[in-house]
Design a protein around this motif. Structure first.
Motif, mmCIF file in Angstrom:
data_model
loop_
_atom_site.group_PDB
_atom_site.id
_atom_site.type_symbol
_atom_site.label_atom_id
_atom_site.label_comp_id
_atom_site.label_asym_id
_atom_site.label_seq_id
_atom_site.Cartn_x
_atom_site.Cartn_y
_atom_site.Cartn_z
ATOM 1 N N GLY A 193 0.795 -1.220 0.000
ATOM 2 C CA GLY A 193 0.000 0.000 0.000
ATOM 3 C C GLY A 193 0.823 1.263 0.000
ATOM 4 O O GLY A 193 0.279 2.356 -0.185
ATOM 5 N N LEU A 194 2.132 1.149 0.216
ATOM 6 C CA LEU A 194 3.023 2.313 0.189
ATOM 7 C C LEU A 194 4.086 2.109 -0.878
ATOM 8 O O LEU A 194 4.776 1.088 -0.877
ATOM 9 C CB LEU A 194 3.707 2.532 1.537
ATOM 10 C CG LEU A 194 2.873 3.115 2.675
ATOM 11 C CD1 LEU A 194 3.741 3.300 3.898
ATOM 12 C CD2 LEU A 194 2.248 4.444 2.274
ATOM 13 N N GLY A 224 -5.655 3.166 -9.384
ATOM 14 C CA GLY A 224 -4.505 2.831 -8.555
ATOM 15 C C GLY A 224 -4.401 3.631 -7.277
ATOM 16 O O GLY A 224 -3.541 3.347 -6.432
ATOM 17 N N LEU A 225 -5.260 4.640 -7.113
ATOM 18 C CA LEU A 225 -5.216 5.482 -5.918
ATOM 19 C C LEU A 225 -6.485 5.402 -5.084
ATOM 20 O O LEU A 225 -6.637 6.173 -4.125
ATOM 21 C CB LEU A 225 -4.968 6.944 -6.319
ATOM 22 C CG LEU A 225 -3.573 7.273 -6.859
ATOM 23 C CD1 LEU A 225 -3.507 8.729 -7.304
ATOM 24 C CD2 LEU A 225 -2.505 7.000 -5.819
ATOM 25 N N LEU A 255 -6.981 7.338 -1.562
ATOM 26 C CA LEU A 255 -7.984 8.397 -1.472
ATOM 27 C C LEU A 255 -9.011 8.082 -0.394
ATOM 28 O O LEU A 255 -9.416 8.959 0.385
ATOM 29 C CB LEU A 255 -8.676 8.579 -2.822
ATOM 30 C CG LEU A 255 -7.856 9.260 -3.918
ATOM 31 C CD1 LEU A 255 -8.535 9.083 -5.272
ATOM 32 C CD2 LEU A 255 -7.666 10.738 -3.603
ATOM 33 N N ALA A 256 -9.457 6.824 -0.336
ATOM 34 C CA ALA A 256 -10.438 6.428 0.677
ATOM 35 C C ALA A 256 -9.870 6.637 2.079
ATOM 36 O O ALA A 256 -10.571 7.116 2.983
ATOM 37 C CB ALA A 256 -10.838 4.972 0.469
ATOM 38 N N GLN A 257 -8.608 6.290 2.246
ATOM 39 C CA GLN A 257 -7.955 6.487 3.541
ATOM 40 C C GLN A 257 -7.900 7.968 3.899
ATOM 41 O O GLN A 257 -8.174 8.362 5.042
ATOM 42 C CB GLN A 257 -6.548 5.900 3.463
ATOM 43 C CG GLN A 257 -5.742 5.992 4.736
ATOM 44 C CD GLN A 257 -4.453 5.197 4.621
ATOM 45 O OE1 GLN A 257 -4.469 3.979 4.581
ATOM 46 N NE2 GLN A 257 -3.341 5.894 4.550
ATOM 47 N N ALA A 284 -15.625 9.709 -19.394
ATOM 48 C CA ALA A 284 -16.053 8.342 -19.068
ATOM 49 C C ALA A 284 -14.908 7.464 -18.587
ATOM 50 O O ALA A 284 -15.141 6.467 -17.890
ATOM 51 C CB ALA A 284 -16.716 7.710 -20.295
ATOM 52 N N SER A 285 -13.675 7.801 -18.927
ATOM 53 C CA SER A 285 -12.552 6.946 -18.543
ATOM 54 C C SER A 285 -12.356 6.877 -17.034
ATOM 55 O O SER A 285 -11.674 5.976 -16.536
ATOM 56 C CB SER A 285 -11.258 7.436 -19.213
ATOM 57 O OG SER A 285 -10.875 8.701 -18.704
ATOM 58 N N HIS A 286 -12.936 7.826 -16.288
ATOM 59 C CA HIS A 286 -12.773 7.851 -14.834
ATOM 60 C C HIS A 286 -13.995 7.307 -14.085
ATOM 61 O O HIS A 286 -13.982 7.257 -12.856
ATOM 62 C CB HIS A 286 -12.491 9.281 -14.359
ATOM 63 C CG HIS A 286 -11.176 9.823 -14.826
ATOM 64 N ND1 HIS A 286 -11.040 10.550 -15.976
ATOM 65 C CD2 HIS A 286 -9.920 9.721 -14.298
ATOM 66 C CE1 HIS A 286 -9.776 10.892 -16.142
ATOM 67 N NE2 HIS A 286 -9.077 10.398 -15.135
ATOM 68 N N GLU A 287 -15.032 6.909 -14.812
ATOM 69 C CA GLU A 287 -16.268 6.492 -14.149
ATOM 70 C C GLU A 287 -16.075 5.257 -13.282
ATOM 71 O O GLU A 287 -16.627 5.170 -12.182
ATOM 72 C CB GLU A 287 -17.371 6.254 -15.187
ATOM 73 C CG GLU A 287 -17.886 7.512 -15.863
ATOM 74 C CD GLU A 287 -18.636 8.436 -14.901
ATOM 75 O OE1 GLU A 287 -18.899 8.029 -13.745
ATOM 76 O OE2 GLU A 287 -18.938 9.568 -15.307
ATOM 77 N N ALA A 288 -15.304 4.286 -13.769
ATOM 78 C CA ALA A 288 -15.108 3.057 -12.987
ATOM 79 C C ALA A 288 -14.405 3.361 -11.670
ATOM 80 O O ALA A 288 -14.784 2.821 -10.613
ATOM 81 C CB ALA A 288 -14.306 2.041 -13.798
ATOM 82 N N ALA A 289 -13.407 4.225 -11.709
ATOM 83 C CA ALA A 289 -12.710 4.592 -10.478
ATOM 84 C C ALA A 289 -13.627 5.382 -9.550
ATOM 85 O O ALA A 289 -13.554 5.251 -8.318
ATOM 86 C CB ALA A 289 -11.454 5.398 -10.795
ATOM 87 N N CYS A 290 -14.520 6.191 -10.123
ATOM 88 C CA CYS A 290 -15.500 6.916 -9.305
ATOM 89 C C CYS A 290 -16.382 5.935 -8.546
ATOM 90 O O CYS A 290 -16.627 6.098 -7.335
ATOM 91 C CB CYS A 290 -16.365 7.825 -10.192
ATOM 92 S SG CYS A 290 -15.519 9.292 -10.801
#
Length: 666
Positions: free
Chosen positions: A311-312, A434-435, A439-441, A458-464
């Motif tokens: 994770g780091l 990958g982040l 980001l959640a943390q 649309a390329s960021h929708e899955a990560a959203c």
């Protein structure tokens, strides 16, 4: 005080070795090839060191040559073996088809094999010996391929993991083969009992600077009867086996180190080194819950620890340790600058996320109790610093309220977190797969309701969706923290500020022309892709075109600038965890330092750009790289008096006790 934990890369020079080198320069400075008394004294010194090395290494009747270091030794050994193989082939013996090397071998070995194989026209197949998850050679594979091998190259101990090779097992696997055997002994010197003459090892190179001698001196063992071809011909030194005037000061220093190995006082015994290793391992586990060691400790040198913190990224860990004045590395020093995952750990079959967070910690056998105690304490402080900055992936992070804009960068792709401390709200724009965990943390530590997880295309929708699923407890009804600007093809820009003044436009990959009149000339443009690390631009700066690079100042130039401009701004662009651990430059005249990490520059750029044009702004960081990015950014946006501290804090001559001193920072 620096705590140096990168001994597998190089070591400081032992006091006795330094004294011996200086004595050789001042008193035993003769040319060992001269026949007068001064030359004879120099020759006697060389032979005394050679004899000491012979006893220590158990070299028997084998040759021991003084060379410049392990790379020369490897080149010489490979040339010698391959030249002999060519002679065999010319005599009709074509049994040798393979040149084998351990998959975790230092790159100097396969590169030497390829070089001389091609240069001598042998066209043999160069092949890696697989290793297991424990880093040790696959002996069954080696046994199967040994009959066709002309040269087998293995390490006594690996430089990245410390894994000790099963030399007895390798020797058994080579039984019945006519192959030559090269063993890289660099990391073994002073740490393992080798007894070279009792094995069938043909060649073994050693390097002095890995064990408290200066750089530029080493040894090459050549078994009695093993073929030899000089790499360097000329004046006939070293019995015509290695020409070139001998490095008298280096040899004298190496002799002092070899003597110290035998005195029972200068270096710690194996049991003590194991105890030191175990204490460091306990400190690492305490500081970084979830830490994993990348090689079995019981099969590695007691002076080497290779670990990962899932994770780091290793880059973050290296910056963390360096800020605490703990010098560690991500792997081999020869490959560190290339920023590639460790081929050693990949060859061992470790997963990508583990190799991406790998760190090597190594100390020398001259380390003492006080050194280890201080190292353990600083390691624990590093863990505390991670938790205070919401960076510990294993949990235990402290609350960390936020305010303003933060940029997250991964492989040239950007995402943005916008937090409003007054409204206690935040939005995330263009999260990256990958982040998501990081980001959640960060959102949990911040504790604000998330009123938007937004995408510019649309390329960021899955990560959203992944981020929303990771923090369902923080999701809140949409609010107008930023407002949407619809673009063509279903894309959007997100605007921060009112219609009269848009402070920041998160534009994804849109061009400034697509934004039209929705933004003003001074609006900061935050893109989702930043391969050149530009951070941001404005419509007016894009129209103005490229600017000249910002100037870098050495310490003396900085002092002169501050005397001429006492109103100058000095900005520390390191990340908060580095500022908490690290140190700041002592400035003359004294000037308060402002802490603005590169990841949060968008928050302060408008105020800097509104300053008088003649007011200097000087940025600094650890190495000078990030500060130059910040200085170039400010200059590109129109403030000409922007500078970077050349070389950063790494080259700064003086430091304060702590960067967090309130007298230094505003």
């Amino acid at each position: 005080m620096e705590i140096y934990l990168d001994a597998n890369a190089t070591t400081p020079v032992l006091d006795a070795a330094r004294a011996a080198a200086l004595s050789a320069m001042a008193e035993d400075y003769g040319n060992p090839s001269s026949i007068h008394s001064t030359g004879l004294k120099a020759r006697a010194l060389i032979e005394a060191v050679r004899e000491r090395a012979r006893k220590l290494l158990g070299a028997g009747n084998g040759r021991l040559l003084f060379i410049s270091g392990a790379t020369e030794g490897i080149q010489t050994a490979v040339l010698s073996a391959l030249h002999a193989l060519r002679s065999r082939r010319e005599a009709g013996d074509t049994s040798a088809e393979l040149l084998l090397y351990g998959a975790t071998e230092h790159k100097a070995v396969p590169e030497a094999l390829k070089h001389w194989n091609e240069l001598l026209g042998l066209s043999l197949q160069v092949q890696a010996i697989p290793v297991g998850r424990d880093g040790r050679h696959d002996l069954d594979w080696l046994r199967q391929h040994a009959p066709r091998a002309g040269l087998v190259c293995t390490m006594a101990a690996n430089n990245e993991t410390g894994v000790v090779s099963d030399l007895a097992g390798i020797e058994a696997a080579l039984q019945g083969s006519a192959t030559f055997w090269l063993v890289d002994g660099v990391q073994a010197l002073g740490k393992l009992q080798l007894d070279l003459a009792t094995r069938r090892i043909d060649y073994a190179p050693f390097s002095g600077h890995k064990l408290y001698a200066p750089k530029g001196v080493g040894l090459l063992y050549v078994r009695e009867g093993a073929p030899f071809t000089p790499l360097m011909a000329g004046g006939g030194q070293e019995g015509a086996l290695r020409s070139g005037t001998e490095n008298m000061s280096g040899i004298a220093a190496l002799g002092a180190v070899l003597e110290a190995l035998q005195d029972g006082k200068s270096f710690r015994d194996h049991a003590t080194l194991v105890r030191f290793r175990d204490r460091l391992a306990d400190a690492l586990r305490e500081a970084f819950p979830g830490l994993v060691f990348n090689a079995p400790l019981e099969q590695a040198l007691p002076t080497t620890l290779n670990f990962s913190v899932p994770g780091l990224a290793s880059r973050l860990l290296l910056d963390l340790f360096d800020a605490a004045e703990l010098r560690v590395s991500g792997g081999s020093a020869c490959s560190a600058a290339k920023a590639q995952p460790s081929f050693v750990l990949q060859a061992m079959g470790l997963p990508d996320e583990q190799t991406a967070s790998a760190v090597r910690l190594s100390f020398g056998p001259a380390a003492d109790e006080a050194f280890i105690i201080e190292a353990c304490e600083r390691i624990r402080v590093c863990g505390e610093t991670l938790r205070a900055n919401c960076l510990a992936p294993g949990g235990g992070n402290l609350p960390l309220p936020g305010n303003g804009i933060s940029r997250y960068l991964l492989d040239g792709e950007c995402c943005w977190l916008v937090a409003d401390a007054d409204k206690r709200q935040c939005v995330v724009i263009d999260p990256l797969a990958g982040l998501v965990e990081r980001l959640a943390q960060q959102l949990r530590c911040q504790g604000y309701p998330v009123v938007g997880v937004l995408a510019t295309d649309a390329s960021h929708e899955a990560a959203c969706e992944a981020l929303r699923a990771a923090v369902p407890e923080l999701l809140a009804a949409p609010a107008s923290l930023v407002r949407q600007l619809p673009l063509s093809q279903g894309r959007s820009a997100w605007l921060l500020g009112d219609e009269r003044q848009v402070r920041v436009a998160f534009i994804g990959q849109a061009s400034v022309e697509e934004l039209g009149t929705a933004v003003q000339p001074a609006t900061l443009l935050a893109a989702s892709r930043d391969l050149d690390n530009q951070i941001t631009s404005t419509p007016s700066s894009q129209l103005a075109g490229p600017s000249t690079p910002a100037r870098s100042l050495d310490p003396q130039s900085l002092h002169e600038l501050l005397k001429a401009h006492p109103d100058a701004l000095v900005i520390d662009v390191r990340e908060p965890f580095e500022q908490r651990l690290g140190q700041a430059p002592v400035l003359e005249p004294a000037v308060a330092i402002e802490a603005v990490p590169v990841s949060r520059l968008l928050n302060t750029l408008p105020a800097w750009l509104a300053m008088p044009a003649e007011r200097p702004v000087v940025f600094f960081c650890r190495s000078g790289n990030r500060s130059l990015v910040a200085a170039n950014l400010l200059k590109r946006l129109g403030h000409e008096e922007a500078y970077s501290l050349a070389g950063g804090l790494a080259l700064w001559p003086q430091r304060t006790p702590a960067a967090a001193d309130p007298a230094l920072y505003v």
